[in-house]
Design a protein around this motif. Structure first.
Motif, PDB file in Angstrom:
ATOM      1  N   LEU A 154      53.639  96.373  33.235  1.00 34.08           N
ATOM      2  CA  LEU A 154      52.283  96.880  33.050  1.00 34.08           C
ATOM      3  C   LEU A 154      51.631  96.255  31.817  1.00 34.08           C
ATOM      4  N   ALA A 155      52.412  96.129  30.728  1.00 28.94           N
ATOM      5  CA  ALA A 155      51.869  95.580  29.481  1.00 28.94           C
ATOM      6  C   ALA A 155      51.561  94.094  29.588  1.00 28.94           C
ATOM      7  N   ALA A 156      52.157  93.412  30.564  1.00 32.85           N
ATOM      8  CA  ALA A 156      51.889  91.980  30.738  1.00 32.85           C
ATOM      9  C   ALA A 156      50.469  91.723  31.226  1.00 32.85           C
ATOM     10  N   LEU A 157      49.816  92.754  31.723  1.00 30.17           N
ATOM     11  CA  LEU A 157      48.444  92.623  32.217  1.00 30.17           C
ATOM     12  C   LEU A 157      47.494  93.059  31.105  1.00 30.17           C
ATOM     13  N   PRO A 158      46.663  92.159  30.595  1.00 33.89           N
ATOM     14  CA  PRO A 158      45.832  92.466  29.419  1.00 33.89           C
ATOM     15  C   PRO A 158      44.883  93.647  29.603  1.00 33.89           C
ATOM     16  N   ARG A 159      44.624  94.059  30.821  1.00 35.11           N
ATOM     17  CA  ARG A 159      43.704  95.181  31.026  1.00 35.11           C
ATOM     18  C   ARG A 159      44.384  96.540  30.850  1.00 35.11           C
ATOM     19  N   ASN A 160      45.695  96.553  30.592  1.00 32.91           N
ATOM     20  CA  ASN A 160      46.418  97.814  30.440  1.00 32.91           C
ATOM     21  C   ASN A 160      46.822  98.053  28.989  1.00 32.91           C
ATOM     22  N   ILE A 161      46.703  99.301  28.554  1.00 30.31           N
ATOM     23  CA  ILE A 161      47.311  99.759  27.305  1.00 30.31           C
ATOM     24  C   ILE A 161      48.551 100.562  27.699  1.00 30.31           C
ATOM     25  N   VAL A 162      49.718 100.123  27.260  1.00 36.33           N
ATOM     26  CA  VAL A 162      50.969 100.766  27.647  1.00 36.33           C
ATOM     27  C   VAL A 162      51.611 101.381  26.409  1.00 36.33           C
ATOM     28  N   LEU A 163      51.777 102.678  26.435  1.00 34.29           N
ATOM     29  CA  LEU A 163      52.385 103.416  25.330  1.00 34.29           C
ATOM     30  C   LEU A 163      53.817 103.744  25.738  1.00 34.29           C
ATOM     31  N   SER A 164      54.752 102.986  25.206  1.00 34.37           N
ATOM     32  CA  SER A 164      56.150 103.075  25.624  1.00 34.37           C
ATOM     33  C   SER A 164      56.951 103.899  24.619  1.00 34.37           C
ATOM     34  N   GLU A 165      57.229 105.158  25.011  1.00 31.62           N
ATOM     35  CA  GLU A 165      58.003 106.075  24.172  1.00 31.62           C
ATOM     36  C   GLU A 165      57.364 106.205  22.788  1.00 31.62           C
ATOM     37  N   ALA A 166      56.097 106.566  22.776  1.00 24.89           N
ATOM     38  CA  ALA A 166      55.335 106.678  21.528  1.00 24.89           C
ATOM     39  C   ALA A 166      55.755 107.933  20.764  1.00 24.89           C
ATOM     40  N   GLY A 167      56.137 107.750  19.508  1.00 21.37           N
ATOM     41  CA  GLY A 167      56.577 108.863  18.674  1.00 21.37           C
ATOM     42  C   GLY A 167      55.569 109.991  18.559  1.00 21.37           C
ATOM     43  N   PRO A 168      54.264 109.705  18.363  1.00 24.41           N
ATOM     44  CA  PRO A 168      53.293 110.796  18.272  1.00 24.41           C
ATOM     45  C   PRO A 168      53.236 111.660  19.536  1.00 24.41           C
ATOM     46  N   VAL A 169      53.425 111.058  20.696  1.00 27.05           N
ATOM     47  CA  VAL A 169      53.447 111.822  21.940  1.00 27.05           C
ATOM     48  C   VAL A 169      54.656 112.758  21.948  1.00 27.05           C
ATOM     49  N   ASP A 170      55.806 112.251  21.543  1.00 31.54           N
ATOM     50  CA  ASP A 170      57.014 113.072  21.507  1.00 31.54           C
ATOM     51  C   ASP A 170      56.859 114.230  20.529  1.00 31.54           C
ATOM     52  N   THR A 171      56.290 113.963  19.361  1.00 30.47           N
ATOM     53  CA  THR A 171      56.120 115.024  18.363  1.00 30.47           C
ATOM     54  C   THR A 171      55.281 116.168  18.911  1.00 30.47           C
ATOM     55  N   VAL A 172      54.198 115.850  19.593  1.00 28.37           N
ATOM     56  CA  VAL A 172      53.343 116.886  20.159  1.00 28.37           C
ATOM     57  C   VAL A 172      54.073 117.650  21.264  1.00 28.37           C
ATOM     58  N   LEU A 173      54.788 116.931  22.114  1.00 30.95           N
ATOM     59  CA  LEU A 173      55.492 117.603  23.214  1.00 30.95           C
ATOM     60  C   LEU A 173      56.566 118.555  22.707  1.00 30.95           C
ATOM     61  N   ARG A 174      57.149 118.241  21.548  1.00 28.23           N
ATOM     62  CA  ARG A 174      58.213 119.102  21.017  1.00 28.23           C
ATOM     63  C   ARG A 174      57.750 119.972  19.855  1.00 28.23           C
ATOM     64  N   ALA A 175      56.432 120.038  19.635  1.00 31.06           N
ATOM     65  CA  ALA A 175      55.909 120.776  18.484  1.00 31.06           C
ATOM     66  C   ALA A 175      56.234 122.263  18.547  1.00 31.06           C
ATOM     67  N   HIS A 176      56.336 122.828  19.756  1.00 31.22           N
ATOM     68  CA  HIS A 176      56.609 124.263  19.877  1.00 31.22           C
ATOM     69  C   HIS A 176      58.001 124.626  19.371  1.00 31.22           C
ATOM     70  N   GLN A 177      58.875 123.633  19.241  1.00 33.35           N
ATOM     71  CA  GLN A 177      60.201 123.902  18.699  1.00 33.35           C
ATOM     72  C   GLN A 177      60.150 124.138  17.195  1.00 33.35           C
ATOM     73  N   ARG A 178      59.082 123.651  16.543  1.00 29.88           N
ATOM     74  CA  ARG A 178      58.967 123.782  15.087  1.00 29.88           C
ATOM     75  C   ARG A 178      57.849 124.724  14.660  1.00 29.88           C
ATOM     76  N   LEU A 179      56.909 124.983  15.548  1.00 30.87           N
ATOM     77  CA  LEU A 179      55.767 125.831  15.212  1.00 30.87           C
ATOM     78  C   LEU A 179      55.781 127.053  16.127  1.00 30.87           C
ATOM     79  N   PRO A 180      56.390 128.144  15.675  1.00 25.95           N
ATOM     80  CA  PRO A 180      56.456 129.352  16.521  1.00 25.95           C
ATOM     81  C   PRO A 180      55.062 129.835  16.900  1.00 25.95           C
ATOM     82  N   GLY A 181      54.933 130.256  18.147  1.00 28.42           N
ATOM     83  CA  GLY A 181      53.658 130.773  18.619  1.00 28.42           C
ATOM     84  C   GLY A 181      52.731 129.731  19.190  1.00 28.42           C
ATOM     85  N   LEU A 182      53.113 128.461  19.113  1.00 31.72           N
ATOM     86  CA  LEU A 182      52.271 127.410  19.678  1.00 31.72           C
ATOM     87  C   LEU A 182      52.233 127.557  21.197  1.00 31.72           C
TER      88      LEU A 182
END
Length: 329
Positions: free
Chosen positions: A92-120
């Protein structure tokens, strides 16, 4: 807050019970490396990116999305781990018209934020996830048109939430013979194959079960949980979806991109994609080599036995589901 033109969220961290966003000036550099962090590391070698930083709150990030929505998300790539998802991202990234986010840390942090922020709440996580992806998916080149997310392996456990964040977006779940996946982790064990990253209950385990559990057994049960989550998600799918066995990739990768993700290929694209297929996805300076037989030879007897016990039944269920040939909704 400044417009942050050319900047992307590089890291999200907790500070006094709230999430803060660290930004990196990416300029016009594309996400073409096998993994998100590799692109950031290359950029941070530049003096400007090292010397000048910005930090904002998550609230600022959400407000920015309302003013500057990013490009649309056109595909999600889930996977069992060590089964070809990086190859799909590189295609997908080989095609210049695509932005490919491969295992992006900020995405992971948000997905697991409820483990650190009770009540989220899940609604807050969805809002933050959309804001993060919007900021990462800003158009920085005139020909960019779409964003693709290649998730971390454990994110398949959050498949319903990701579908809620990006409704109707096509997705795939990649998997591989569990003995071969265990062999890969035996050589270099991923962090998610060690207790601590994932809450035991997300894997169908009680915390007391982890005490004294062999690492190989834990890893096999982790892989089984991923495959089961992929199977359940596929059965309950509300968007186009495909189950993809690792063995299909070399011969069917390009049709997958066009049929599932609607990627229209132009005259130059075929050569770009074939070049990717001929290279090692995680280390593109090396040629592709089929390592199936090597993995089968070097896996330990215990890892093989545990893979067969915990993973084989759900792997076979995935295969049966795939072979039914059900058309996506």
């Amino acid at each position: 807050m400044t417009t942050l033109e050319g900047w992307v969220p590089a890291r999200i961290h907790e500070d006094a019970g709230r999430l803060r966003v660290d930004w990196c000036h990416l300029g016009d550099q594309r996400f073409t490396d096998p993994f998100f962090d590799e692109t950031l590391e290359r950029r941070l070698r530049h003096p400007f990116a090292m010397l000048f930083r910005h930090q904002t709150s998550m609230e600022d990030l959400v407000a920015r999305q309302a003013r500057r929505p990013g490009l649309p998300v056109r595909g999600l790539v889930f996977h069992m781990s060590r089964c070809g998802s990086t190859l799909v991202a590189q295609l997908l990234a080989a095609l210049p018209r695509n932005i490919v986010l491969s295992e992006a840390g900020p995405v992971d942090t948000v997905l697991r934020a409820h483990q650190r922020l009770p009540g989220l709440t899940d609604a807050q996580r969805v809002e933050w996830l959309r804001a993060v992806v919007s900021a990462l998916g800003q158009q920085r080149h005139p020909d960019e048109r779409a964003v693709f997310l290649k998730l971390d392996a454990w994110h398949v456990l959050e498949l319903p939430l990701l579908q809620r964040a990006f409704p109707g977006v096509p997705w795939m779940f990649l998997y591989r013979d569990p003995v071969e996946v265990m062999a890969s982790h035996q050589n270099h064990r991923g962090a998610h194959m060690l207790p601590g990253l994932l809450p035991p209950e997300h894997l169908g385990l009680a915390s007391g079960q982890l005490e004294g559990m062999p690492l190989d057994e834990y890893g096999a049960r982790v892989l089984a949980a991923y495959c089961e989550a992929g199977r359940r998600g596929y059965q309950a799918r509300q968007a186009p979806a495909r189950l993809v066995d690792h063995r299909q990739l070399q011969r069917e990768a390009m049709p997958l991109l066009t049929e599932l993700f609607g990627v229209a290929l132009t005259g130059d694209d075929d050569a770009r994609l074939r070049d990717v297929l001929e290279r090692n996805a995680k280390n593109p300076v090396l040629p592709f080599e089929d390592d199936t037989q090597e993995k089968a030879r070097r896996v330990s007897p215990l890892a093989r036995e545990l893979a067969e016990r915990w993973c084989r039944p759900v792997h076979d269920a995935l295969e049966a589901e795939r072979l039914k040939g059900h058309a996506p909704p």
